[in-house]
Scaffold this active site. Structure first.
Site, PDB file in Angstrom:
ATOM      1  CG  MET A  41       1.713   9.479  16.465  1.00 40.52           C
ATOM      2  SD  MET A  41       1.578   8.253  15.146  1.00 40.52           S
ATOM      3  CE  MET A  41       2.903   7.129  15.477  1.00 40.52           C
ATOM      4  CG  MET A  90       7.633   8.102   7.697  1.00 42.67           C
ATOM      5  SD  MET A  90       8.556   6.810   8.537  1.00 42.67           S
ATOM      6  CE  MET A  90       7.232   5.897   9.305  1.00 42.67           C
ATOM      7  N   GLY A 131       8.057   7.134  13.273  1.00 43.00           N
ATOM      8  CA  GLY A 131       9.263   6.936  12.478  1.00 43.00           C
ATOM      9  C   GLY A 131       9.565   5.490  12.159  1.00 43.00           C
ATOM     10  CG  PHE A 132      11.956   3.656  13.080  1.00 47.62           C
ATOM     11  CD1 PHE A 132      12.306   4.833  13.749  1.00 47.62           C
ATOM     12  CD2 PHE A 132      12.650   3.315  11.935  1.00 47.62           C
ATOM     13  CE1 PHE A 132      13.338   5.634  13.284  1.00 47.62           C
ATOM     14  CE2 PHE A 132      13.696   4.105  11.470  1.00 47.62           C
ATOM     15  CZ  PHE A 132      14.037   5.268  12.143  1.00 47.62           C
ATOM     16  N   GLY A 133       8.255   1.077  12.736  1.00 47.28           N
ATOM     17  CA  GLY A 133       7.341   0.060  13.247  1.00 47.28           C
ATOM     18  C   GLY A 133       8.059  -0.797  14.278  1.00 47.28           C
ATOM     19  N   GLY A 134       7.325  -1.711  14.919  1.00 43.77           N
ATOM     20  CA  GLY A 134       7.934  -2.685  15.822  1.00 43.77           C
ATOM     21  C   GLY A 134       8.332  -2.156  17.189  1.00 43.77           C
ATOM     22  CG  ASP A 151       2.917   4.751   8.623  1.00 41.16           C
ATOM     23  OD1 ASP A 151       2.939   3.517   8.822  1.00 41.16           O
ATOM     24  OD2 ASP A 151       2.199   5.543   9.256  1.00 41.16           O
ATOM     25  N   GLY A 179       0.893  -2.748  12.381  1.00 36.83           N
ATOM     26  CA  GLY A 179       1.870  -3.125  11.364  1.00 36.83           C
ATOM     27  C   GLY A 179       2.420  -4.505  11.639  1.00 36.83           C
ATOM     28  CB  SER A 203       0.978   0.257   9.420  1.00 39.92           C
ATOM     29  OG  SER A 203       2.175   0.866   8.983  1.00 39.92           O
ATOM     30  CG  MET A 207       4.429  10.557  10.570  1.00 33.05           C
ATOM     31  SD  MET A 207       4.967   8.869  10.875  1.00 33.05           S
ATOM     32  CE  MET A 207       4.200   8.056   9.473  1.00 33.05           C
ATOM     33  CG  HIS A 229      -1.898   3.666   8.722  1.00 33.16           C
ATOM     34  ND1 HIS A 229      -2.628   4.756   9.156  1.00 33.16           N
ATOM     35  CD2 HIS A 229      -0.619   3.889   9.142  1.00 33.16           C
ATOM     36  CE1 HIS A 229      -1.829   5.581   9.819  1.00 33.16           C
ATOM     37  NE2 HIS A 229      -0.609   5.086   9.814  1.00 33.16           N
ATOM     38  CG  HIS A 283       0.403   8.846   9.927  1.00 32.16           C
ATOM     39  ND1 HIS A 283       1.008   7.955  10.810  1.00 32.16           N
ATOM     40  CD2 HIS A 283       0.572  10.080  10.479  1.00 32.16           C
ATOM     41  CE1 HIS A 283       1.495   8.634  11.839  1.00 32.16           C
ATOM     42  NE2 HIS A 283       1.253   9.902  11.665  1.00 32.16           N
ATOM     43  CG  ASP A 303       0.164   4.707  13.701  1.00 34.49           C
ATOM     44  OD1 ASP A 303       0.410   5.578  12.845  1.00 34.49           O
ATOM     45  OD2 ASP A 303       0.595   3.560  13.653  1.00 34.49           O
ATOM     46  N   GLY A 304       0.896   2.425  16.576  1.00 33.48           N
ATOM     47  CA  GLY A 304       2.210   2.089  17.094  1.00 33.48           C
ATOM     48  C   GLY A 304       2.146   1.126  18.267  1.00 33.48           C
ATOM     49  N   GLY A 305       2.721  -0.061  18.062  1.00 31.38           N
ATOM     50  CA  GLY A 305       2.821  -1.038  19.152  1.00 31.38           C
ATOM     51  C   GLY A 305       1.518  -1.712  19.526  1.00 31.38           C
TER      52      GLY A 305
END
Ligand code: DX5
Ligand code: ZN
Length: 211
Positions: A135, A36, A140-143, A34, A191, A7, A67, A32, A65, A169-171
């Site tokens: 998801m 937004m 909305g945010f990475g990390g 994102d 990401g 990402s 959003m 990927h 993606h 997607d995410g974490g």
């Protein structure tokens, strides 16, 4: 083999080309992107121009993606810019007509679900969706930390007989990828865990090897 999709939200915005080339050279499968709109999610990121420029250096699929509250508004522009896959959120509505427009443009079409949205919301579209994006964090945010409750939803989708790509997607990190794969995942968006990895090539090679 599980597909790895870095990402670019976690890439250095001042060195996006450098970081994307690094990911491609490291053997990733998709890139990927994102998008937004600061409405559907509390953040703002990337435009069709980013996709157009990425297309100039990317020999691999660009996985967009969206959003957005109203993805239909800029959908054609992202498709013209060269998106290979376009994923819209089920929560934004108009899913069937948007999937049709994506296919008419020759791209692969995906439907995304927030962590709290049940698999039932996407079941009417499984025949028309090339990929389902589950998801594993609030978008909305990475990390952020992966929500393990979503693993059950991934398994439910796979057990429903869906044979398309299931993307999370995410974490996602190397140490939680095996659990996702054994429940039916085929594409991992990563990401922070990838762009902060000093040896991205070795990490991707290990993850491609996960049985
Ligand atoms: C979040 C995005 C993700 C995010 C993943 O809304 O959709 O693609 O960038 O980043 P990590 O892997 O750091 O959670
Ligand atoms: Zn994403």
């Amino acid at each position: 083999m599980i597909k790895i999709a870095p990402s670019i939200l976690a890439a250095d915005p001042l060195n996006l080309e450098r970081d994307v080339r690094r990911a491609i050279d490291a053997g990733c499968d998709w890139i990927h992107v994102d998008v937004m709109d600061a409405h559907f999610v509390p953040n703002l990121a990337y435009s069709p121009d980013t996709v157009r420029r990425l297309k100039e250096i990317c020999p691999i699929p660009i996985d967009v993606h969206l959003m957005m509250d109203n993805p239909g508004r800029l959908l054609d522009t992202f498709l013209e810019a060269g998106a290979s896959n376009v994923t819209i959120h089920a929560e934004a509505g108009n899913v069937s007509s948007l999937l049709r427009r994506i296919h008419q443009a020759g791209a692969a079409a995906g439907v995304a679900l927030r962590p709290g949205t049940p698999a039932d919301e996407v079941k009417p579209y499984l025949e028309d969706a090339d990929l389902i994006l589950a998801m594993t964090v609030e978008p909305g945010f990475g990390g952020q930390k992966l929500d393990e409750g979503v693993v059950r939803k991934i398994r439910e989708l796979r057990e429903s007989g869906y044979s398309g790509e299931i993307e999370a997607d995410g974490g996602i990190r190397e140490d939680n990828l095996h659990m996702l794969k054994e429940n039916g995942l085929t594409v991992a968006v990563m990401g922070t865990a990838l762009f902060r990895n000093e040896d991205m090539k070795a990490a991707i090679s290990r993850m491609h090897g996960i049985k």
